[in-house]
Write a protein that holds these residues in place. Structure first.
Motif, short mmCIF file in Angstrom:
data_model
loop_
_atom_site.label_atom_id
_atom_site.label_comp_id
_atom_site.label_asym_id
_atom_site.label_seq_id
_atom_site.Cartn_x
_atom_site.Cartn_y
_atom_site.Cartn_z
N GLY A 76 0.80 -1.22 0.00
CA GLY A 76 0.00 0.00 0.00
C GLY A 76 0.83 1.27 0.00
N ASP A 77 2.12 1.15 0.34
CA ASP A 77 3.01 2.31 0.34
C ASP A 77 3.55 2.56 -1.06
OD1 ASP A 77 2.72 2.69 3.07
OD2 ASP A 77 4.49 1.48 3.57
N GLU A 78 4.00 3.79 -1.27
CA GLU A 78 4.66 4.17 -2.52
C GLU A 78 6.07 4.66 -2.21
OE1 GLU A 78 0.65 5.70 -4.93
OE2 GLU A 78 2.14 7.15 -4.23
N VAL A 79 6.99 4.33 -3.08
CA VAL A 79 8.37 4.77 -2.94
C VAL A 79 8.81 5.40 -4.26
CG1 VAL A 79 10.75 4.10 -2.47
CG2 VAL A 79 8.88 2.97 -1.25
N ILE A 80 9.29 6.62 -4.20
CA ILE A 80 9.70 7.36 -5.38
C ILE A 80 11.15 7.05 -5.73
CG2 ILE A 80 10.16 9.69 -6.28
CD1 ILE A 80 7.73 10.65 -4.63
N THR A 81 11.40 6.78 -7.01
CA THR A 81 12.76 6.53 -7.48
C THR A 81 12.86 6.85 -8.96
OG1 THR A 81 14.61 4.97 -7.35
CG2 THR A 81 12.47 4.07 -8.02
N THR A 82 14.00 6.51 -9.55
CA THR A 82 14.26 6.78 -10.96
C THR A 82 14.02 5.54 -11.82
OG1 THR A 82 16.07 7.22 -12.52
CG2 THR A 82 16.69 6.32 -10.39
N PRO A 83 13.58 5.72 -13.06
CA PRO A 83 13.45 4.57 -13.95
C PRO A 83 14.75 4.25 -14.68
CG PRO A 83 12.56 6.52 -15.02
CD PRO A 83 13.01 6.96 -13.65
N PHE A 84 15.79 5.08 -14.49
CA PHE A 84 17.06 4.88 -15.18
C PHE A 84 18.10 4.38 -14.19
CE2 PHE A 84 20.90 6.53 -17.54
CZ PHE A 84 20.76 5.69 -18.64
N THR A 85 18.01 3.07 -13.90
CA THR A 85 18.89 2.44 -12.93
C THR A 85 18.80 0.94 -13.11
OG1 THR A 85 19.37 2.18 -10.56
CG2 THR A 85 17.07 2.42 -11.16
N PHE A 86 19.64 0.21 -12.37
CA PHE A 86 19.58 -1.25 -12.38
C PHE A 86 18.27 -1.71 -11.74
CE2 PHE A 86 20.93 -5.38 -10.39
CZ PHE A 86 20.96 -6.09 -11.59
N ILE A 311 26.25 -0.88 -22.16
CA ILE A 311 25.11 0.04 -22.16
C ILE A 311 24.36 -0.13 -20.86
CG2 ILE A 311 22.92 0.62 -23.25
CD1 ILE A 311 24.18 -0.33 -25.91
N TYR A 312 24.46 0.89 -20.03
CA TYR A 312 23.74 0.94 -18.76
C TYR A 312 22.73 2.10 -18.83
CZ TYR A 312 27.98 -1.52 -17.11
OH TYR A 312 29.04 -2.39 -16.94
N TYR A 313 21.46 1.85 -19.14
CA TYR A 313 20.74 0.58 -19.21
C TYR A 313 19.87 0.62 -20.45
CZ TYR A 313 22.50 0.16 -14.53
OH TYR A 313 23.35 0.09 -13.46
N PRO A 314 19.74 -0.48 -21.20
CA PRO A 314 19.05 -0.43 -22.50
C PRO A 314 17.54 -0.34 -22.42
CG PRO A 314 19.77 -2.66 -22.02
CD PRO A 314 20.34 -1.79 -20.93
N VAL A 315 16.95 -0.77 -21.30
CA VAL A 315 15.48 -0.72 -21.15
C VAL A 315 15.16 -0.03 -19.82
CG1 VAL A 315 13.33 -2.03 -21.04
CG2 VAL A 315 15.25 -2.90 -22.42
N PRO A 316 14.44 1.09 -19.85
CA PRO A 316 14.12 1.77 -18.60
C PRO A 316 13.15 0.95 -17.76
CG PRO A 316 12.91 2.78 -20.40
CD PRO A 316 13.85 1.77 -21.02
N LEU A 317 13.16 1.16 -16.46
CA LEU A 317 12.35 0.33 -15.58
C LEU A 317 10.85 0.47 -15.83
CD1 LEU A 317 14.23 0.56 -12.15
CD2 LEU A 317 14.45 -1.13 -13.98
N HIS A 318 10.40 1.65 -16.23
CA HIS A 318 8.96 1.83 -16.41
C HIS A 318 8.43 1.08 -17.64
CE1 HIS A 318 10.54 4.95 -19.11
NE2 HIS A 318 9.35 5.02 -19.68
N LEU A 319 9.35 0.62 -18.51
CA LEU A 319 8.94 -0.16 -19.68
C LEU A 319 9.33 -1.63 -19.57
CD1 LEU A 319 9.75 2.38 -22.55
CD2 LEU A 319 7.58 2.00 -21.35
N GLN A 320 9.80 -2.05 -18.40
CA GLN A 320 10.11 -3.46 -18.19
C GLN A 320 8.80 -4.27 -18.09
OE1 GLN A 320 12.94 -5.01 -18.28
NE2 GLN A 320 14.51 -3.43 -17.99
N PRO A 321 8.72 -5.41 -18.74
CA PRO A 321 7.48 -6.20 -18.71
C PRO A 321 6.99 -6.51 -17.30
CG PRO A 321 8.95 -7.06 -20.38
CD PRO A 321 9.73 -6.03 -19.64
N VAL A 322 7.91 -6.74 -16.37
CA VAL A 322 7.50 -7.11 -15.01
C VAL A 322 6.74 -5.99 -14.31
CG1 VAL A 322 9.62 -6.34 -13.84
CG2 VAL A 322 8.32 -8.27 -12.91
N PHE A 323 6.94 -4.75 -14.78
CA PHE A 323 6.24 -3.61 -14.17
C PHE A 323 5.10 -3.08 -15.04
CE2 PHE A 323 10.48 -2.81 -11.95
CZ PHE A 323 10.05 -3.39 -10.76
N SER A 324 4.64 -3.90 -15.97
CA SER A 324 3.58 -3.45 -16.89
C SER A 324 2.29 -3.10 -16.16
CB SER A 324 3.31 -4.51 -17.95
OG SER A 324 2.88 -5.73 -17.35
#
Length: 369
Positions: A76-86, A311-324
């Protein structure tokens, strides 16, 4: 000429006798779990970061997860971070059954754009995780102002940035916790997985020490649901040998980065963008990352010439399938999406020779010619 992205063999040659010596001591002592080497490393790293406590854990990913657990982040909590990271940054949030909320990056530093954070804060927001990408700290002054105003935890993801500073403050000094990775490729790397959390907060320290041993205190008495995540005694012994060299290696990295920038600016000005060190920062150059419009073509050209790149990183986290299921789509974070198409990291390690650098730069020049 063959230029690796990273060569750990030269470093090992200079430390071989000391490393073999401490490993023999560990084997002879037969003390393999949370022994004297772990305690020494925790103390040394905490002192280096100007904080009171170090909590050794199995890896940098666990360091993030344990920090979040200690801060009480839950479903239920939200945590703010960047989509350009591991992946581990957002993965740790999701493993707490919390929701990662992404904020776009500053195109100059690649770090989270602190000026966009406040717009993403809701009643559910519990923490902010700034990632100090490539060895340069995020704008912790602005981030802490926001966190204080909204009563949020700040967990620094410093996996790539041990030794870096912001306005003279080390990683760990400016967050409630900071997480470190000692993965072999890091500026201070073990010979296997290892990590640590550093903090000034006594309460968080105590919680993390309990969480890392199945949530037990005293032994076999479990009041919280923890898990098994302890830094290995042999890895700690290796890190204790390497740690006194960290600042020297950092200076060599900075010299290599300066030479790259000078050579590239002089020969291919306007063709690519070299890294920028913020005026408030001390950059430790875990990676030397440039931006090029024809990034993939350049990478192929360098590969053909025997030069390894990453290449760090080729797919940003917001477009990773697991976070669809989070509902993000292409176009939501334009600076991040531009960076994933342009960023490429060149060979970077303290033992990189000047003639090797020259070959890398000459090969880049040939590409643009």
């Amino acid at each position: 000429m063959k230029i690796p992205m990273l060569d750990l063999s030269e470093q090992y040659k200079t430390l071989r006798e000391d490393i073999l010596g401490v490993l023999d001591e560990v084997m002879t002592s037969s003390q393999f779990i949370l022994g004297s080497n772990v305690k020494k490393l925790e103390s040394s790293i905490a002192e280096y970061c100007n904080v009171k406590h170090g909590v050794g854990v199995a890896n940098g990913s666990d360091a993030l997860h344990i920090s979040l657990m200690a801060c009480g982040v839950k479903e239920g909590d939200e945590v703010i971070t960047t989509p350009f990271t591991f992946f581990a940054t957002a993965g740790a949030i999701a493993r707490c059954n919390a929701t990662p909320v992404f904020v776009d990056i500053d195109p100059v530093t690649f770090n989270i754009d602190a000026n966009q954070i406040e717009d993403k804060i809701t009643a559910k927001t519990k923490a902010i995780i700034p990632v100090h990408l490539y060895g340069q700290m995020a704008d912790m002054t602005k981030i802490n102002e926001i966190a204080k105003a909204h009563n949020l935890y700040v967990i620094e993801d410093a996996a790539q940035a041990i030794g870096a500073t912001h306005r003279g403050h080390h990683v760990g000094e400016l967050g409630d916790t900071a997480t470190l990775s000692f993965f072999p490729t890091k500026n201070l790397g073990a010979y296997g997985d290892a990590g640590m959390v550093v903090t000034n907060n006594d309460d968080l320290m105590e919680k993390m020490r309990v969480i890392r041993v199945h949530g037990s205190k005293p032994k076999y008495h479990h009041h919280v649901l923890g898990y098994n995540s302890r830094i290995d005694e042999m890895q700690a012994a290796i890190l204790n040998v390497k740690f006194p060299h960290l600042d020297e290696w950092g200076k060599k990295r900075r010299k290599i980065a300066s030479r790259y920038t000078e050579m590239l600016t002089g020969k291919v000005a306007g063709q690519l963008i070299t890294p920028v060190e913020s005026k408030d920062s001390y950059h430790v150059f875990h990676q030397y990352t440039i931006r090029v419009e024809k990034r993939d073509e350049l990478q192929n050209h360098l590969k053909e010439n025997g030069i390894s790149t990453m290449i760090y990183y080729p797919v940003p986290l917001h477009l990773q399938p697991v976070f669809s299921d989070l509902g993000y789509k292409e176009g939501d974070f334009p600076q991040t999406e531009k960076a994933v198409k342009e960023a490429i990291s060149l060979p970077m390690f303290p033992e990189l020779k000047e003639e090797q650098q020259q070959y890398v730069v000459d090969s880049i020049v040939k590409f643009f010619q």
